[in-house]
Design a protein around this motif. Structure first.
Motif, PDB file in Angstrom:
ATOM      1  N   PRO A  61      53.518  21.983  -7.267  1.00  0.00           N
ATOM      2  CA  PRO A  61      54.888  22.367  -6.890  1.00  0.00           C
ATOM      3  C   PRO A  61      55.742  21.148  -6.522  1.00  0.00           C
ATOM      4  N   ASP A  62      57.045  21.365  -6.410  1.00  0.00           N
ATOM      5  CA  ASP A  62      57.960  20.308  -5.963  1.00  0.00           C
ATOM      6  C   ASP A  62      57.862  20.119  -4.450  1.00  0.00           C
ATOM      7  N   ALA A  63      57.598  21.230  -3.751  1.00  0.00           N
ATOM      8  CA  ALA A  63      57.547  21.195  -2.290  1.00  0.00           C
ATOM      9  C   ALA A  63      56.432  22.111  -1.789  1.00  0.00           C
ATOM     10  N   ILE A  64      55.938  21.795  -0.586  1.00  0.00           N
ATOM     11  CA  ILE A  64      54.921  22.627   0.053  1.00  0.00           C
ATOM     12  C   ILE A  64      55.323  22.798   1.504  1.00  0.00           C
ATOM     13  N   LEU A  65      55.434  24.066   1.918  1.00  0.00           N
ATOM     14  CA  LEU A  65      55.668  24.400   3.318  1.00  0.00           C
ATOM     15  C   LEU A  65      54.296  24.767   3.868  1.00  0.00           C
ATOM     16  N   LEU A  66      53.792  23.965   4.803  1.00  0.00           N
ATOM     17  CA  LEU A  66      52.377  23.992   5.144  1.00  0.00           C
ATOM     18  C   LEU A  66      52.102  24.283   6.617  1.00  0.00           C
ATOM     19  N   ASP A  67      51.304  25.309   6.863  1.00  0.00           N
ATOM     20  CA  ASP A  67      50.850  25.635   8.211  1.00  0.00           C
ATOM     21  C   ASP A  67      49.690  24.705   8.578  1.00  0.00           C
ATOM     22  N   TRP A  68      49.472  24.510   9.859  1.00  0.00           N
ATOM     23  CA  TRP A  68      48.378  23.661  10.325  1.00  0.00           C
ATOM     24  C   TRP A  68      47.079  24.441  10.483  1.00  0.00           C
ATOM     25  N   ASN A  69      47.102  25.450  11.344  1.00  0.00           N
ATOM     26  CA  ASN A  69      45.884  26.185  11.712  1.00  0.00           C
ATOM     27  C   ASN A  69      45.644  27.360  10.776  1.00  0.00           C
ATOM     28  N   MET A  70      44.630  27.206   9.913  1.00  0.00           N
ATOM     29  CA  MET A  70      44.266  28.253   8.966  1.00  0.00           C
ATOM     30  C   MET A  70      42.751  28.267   8.798  1.00  0.00           C
ATOM     31  N   PRO A  71      42.215  29.421   8.412  1.00  0.00           N
ATOM     32  CA  PRO A  71      40.773  29.474   8.121  1.00  0.00           C
ATOM     33  C   PRO A  71      40.471  28.768   6.794  1.00  0.00           C
ATOM     34  N   VAL A  72      39.211  28.579   6.502  1.00  0.00           N
ATOM     35  CA  VAL A  72      38.687  27.982   5.265  1.00  0.00           C
ATOM     36  C   VAL A  72      38.993  26.487   5.176  1.00  0.00           C
ATOM     37  N   MET A  73      40.289  26.122   5.086  1.00  0.00           N
ATOM     38  CA  MET A  73      40.699  24.707   5.073  1.00  0.00           C
ATOM     39  C   MET A  73      42.045  24.631   5.786  1.00  0.00           C
ATOM     40  N   ASP A  74      42.109  23.823   6.851  1.00  0.00           N
ATOM     41  CA  ASP A  74      43.365  23.746   7.601  1.00  0.00           C
ATOM     42  C   ASP A  74      44.388  22.861   6.880  1.00  0.00           C
ATOM     43  N   CYS A  97      54.755  23.068   8.898  1.00  0.00           N
ATOM     44  CA  CYS A  97      55.484  24.113   9.606  1.00  0.00           C
ATOM     45  C   CYS A  97      54.488  24.793  10.539  1.00  0.00           C
ATOM     46  N   THR A  98      54.544  24.461  11.817  1.00  0.00           N
ATOM     47  CA  THR A  98      53.477  24.899  12.703  1.00  0.00           C
ATOM     48  C   THR A  98      53.938  25.059  14.145  1.00  0.00           C
ATOM     49  N   ALA A  99      53.138  25.735  14.925  1.00  0.00           N
ATOM     50  CA  ALA A  99      53.400  25.881  16.356  1.00  0.00           C
ATOM     51  C   ALA A  99      52.806  24.702  17.129  1.00  0.00           C
ATOM     52  N   GLU A 100      52.107  23.818  16.416  1.00  0.00           N
ATOM     53  CA  GLU A 100      51.453  22.656  17.020  1.00  0.00           C
ATOM     54  C   GLU A 100      52.491  21.698  17.606  1.00  0.00           C
ATOM     55  N   ARG A 101      52.436  21.470  18.915  1.00  0.00           N
ATOM     56  CA  ARG A 101      53.450  20.631  19.552  1.00  0.00           C
ATOM     57  C   ARG A 101      52.901  19.291  20.059  1.00  0.00           C
ATOM     58  N   ASP A 102      51.662  19.018  19.788  1.00  0.00           N
ATOM     59  CA  ASP A 102      51.010  17.794  20.227  1.00  0.00           C
ATOM     60  C   ASP A 102      51.524  16.603  19.410  1.00  0.00           C
ATOM     61  N   VAL A 103      52.128  15.629  20.071  1.00  0.00           N
ATOM     62  CA  VAL A 103      52.709  14.460  19.398  1.00  0.00           C
ATOM     63  C   VAL A 103      51.664  13.709  18.584  1.00  0.00           C
ATOM     64  N   LEU A 104      50.439  13.627  19.089  1.00  0.00           N
ATOM     65  CA  LEU A 104      49.360  12.963  18.360  1.00  0.00           C
ATOM     66  C   LEU A 104      49.091  13.676  17.032  1.00  0.00           C
ATOM     67  N   LYS A 120      57.466  26.129  14.555  1.00  0.00           N
ATOM     68  CA  LYS A 120      57.633  27.584  14.561  1.00  0.00           C
ATOM     69  C   LYS A 120      58.110  27.984  15.951  1.00  0.00           C
ATOM     70  N   PRO A 121      58.930  28.994  16.101  1.00  0.00           N
ATOM     71  CA  PRO A 121      59.543  29.759  15.004  1.00  0.00           C
ATOM     72  C   PRO A 121      60.656  28.948  14.344  1.00  0.00           C
ATOM     73  N   PHE A 122      60.873  29.214  13.056  1.00  0.00           N
ATOM     74  CA  PHE A 122      61.912  28.515  12.312  1.00  0.00           C
ATOM     75  C   PHE A 122      62.886  29.543  11.756  1.00  0.00           C
ATOM     76  N   ASP A 123      64.029  29.056  11.304  1.00  0.00           N
ATOM     77  CA  ASP A 123      64.987  29.935  10.643  1.00  0.00           C
ATOM     78  C   ASP A 123      65.510  29.253   9.390  1.00  0.00           C
ATOM     79  N   SER A 124      66.402  29.910   8.681  1.00  0.00           N
ATOM     80  CA  SER A 124      66.879  29.371   7.407  1.00  0.00           C
ATOM     81  C   SER A 124      67.617  28.044   7.591  1.00  0.00           C
ATOM     82  N   ASP A 125      68.369  27.890   8.683  1.00  0.00           N
ATOM     83  CA  ASP A 125      69.094  26.633   8.922  1.00  0.00           C
ATOM     84  C   ASP A 125      68.136  25.459   9.077  1.00  0.00           C
ATOM     85  N   ILE A 126      67.045  25.663   9.809  1.00  0.00           N
ATOM     86  CA  ILE A 126      66.057  24.598  10.026  1.00  0.00           C
ATOM     87  C   ILE A 126      65.401  24.211   8.702  1.00  0.00           C
TER      88      ILE A 126
END
Length: 123
Positions: free
Chosen positions: A48-61, A83-90, A106-112
């Motif tokens: 794809p041209d772009a990937i919107l990617l979550d951090w914490n997922m089963p199988v492969m994060d 795109c995640t709820a992860e707020r740890d700067v590290l 997260k949470p995000f909206d269309s403007d973000i």
């Protein structure tokens, strides 16, 4: 002009649906994957041209997926927006070091999403 594509990778069906709706409004064709392994399989078929990617997922994060993606032929091409709820700067710096282009909380909206995709040169 060719329609740009975005792969939405998140284990939450609701998040995938919301993100896909936002991206369709931004004129992206979207595909979905519910974990990193499914996403890498999809990328091997059609990068794809772009990937919107979550951090914490089963199988492969998200971080493991990103590292795998960047090793693939053409894996350096997609713009990856974590795109995640992860707020740890590290963790944020880990994601950027692994090849993420942008980061959305997260949470995000269309403007973000629109502003991050604009900053990344996708729109």
């Amino acid at each position: 002009m060719r329609t740009k594509t975005c792969l939405v990778v998140d284990d939450s069906k609701m998040i995938r649906r919301v993100a896909s709706r936002i991206l369709k409004d931004l004129k992206f064709a979207t595909k979905e994957a519910e974990n990193g392994q499914e996403a890498i399989d999809r990328c091997r078929v059609n990068m794809p041209d772009a990937i919107l990617l979550d951090w914490n997922m089963p199988v492969m994060d998200g971080l493991d997926f990103l590292k795998e993606l960047r090793k693939e032929p053409s894996g350096d091409k997609p713009v990856v927006v974590f795109c995640t709820a992860e707020r740890d700067v590290l963790k944020i710096s880990q994601a950027l070091d692994a090849g993420a282009d942008e980061y959305v909380m997260k949470p995000f909206d269309s403007d973000i999403i629109e502003s991050k995709f604009y900053q990344a040169g996708l729109i």
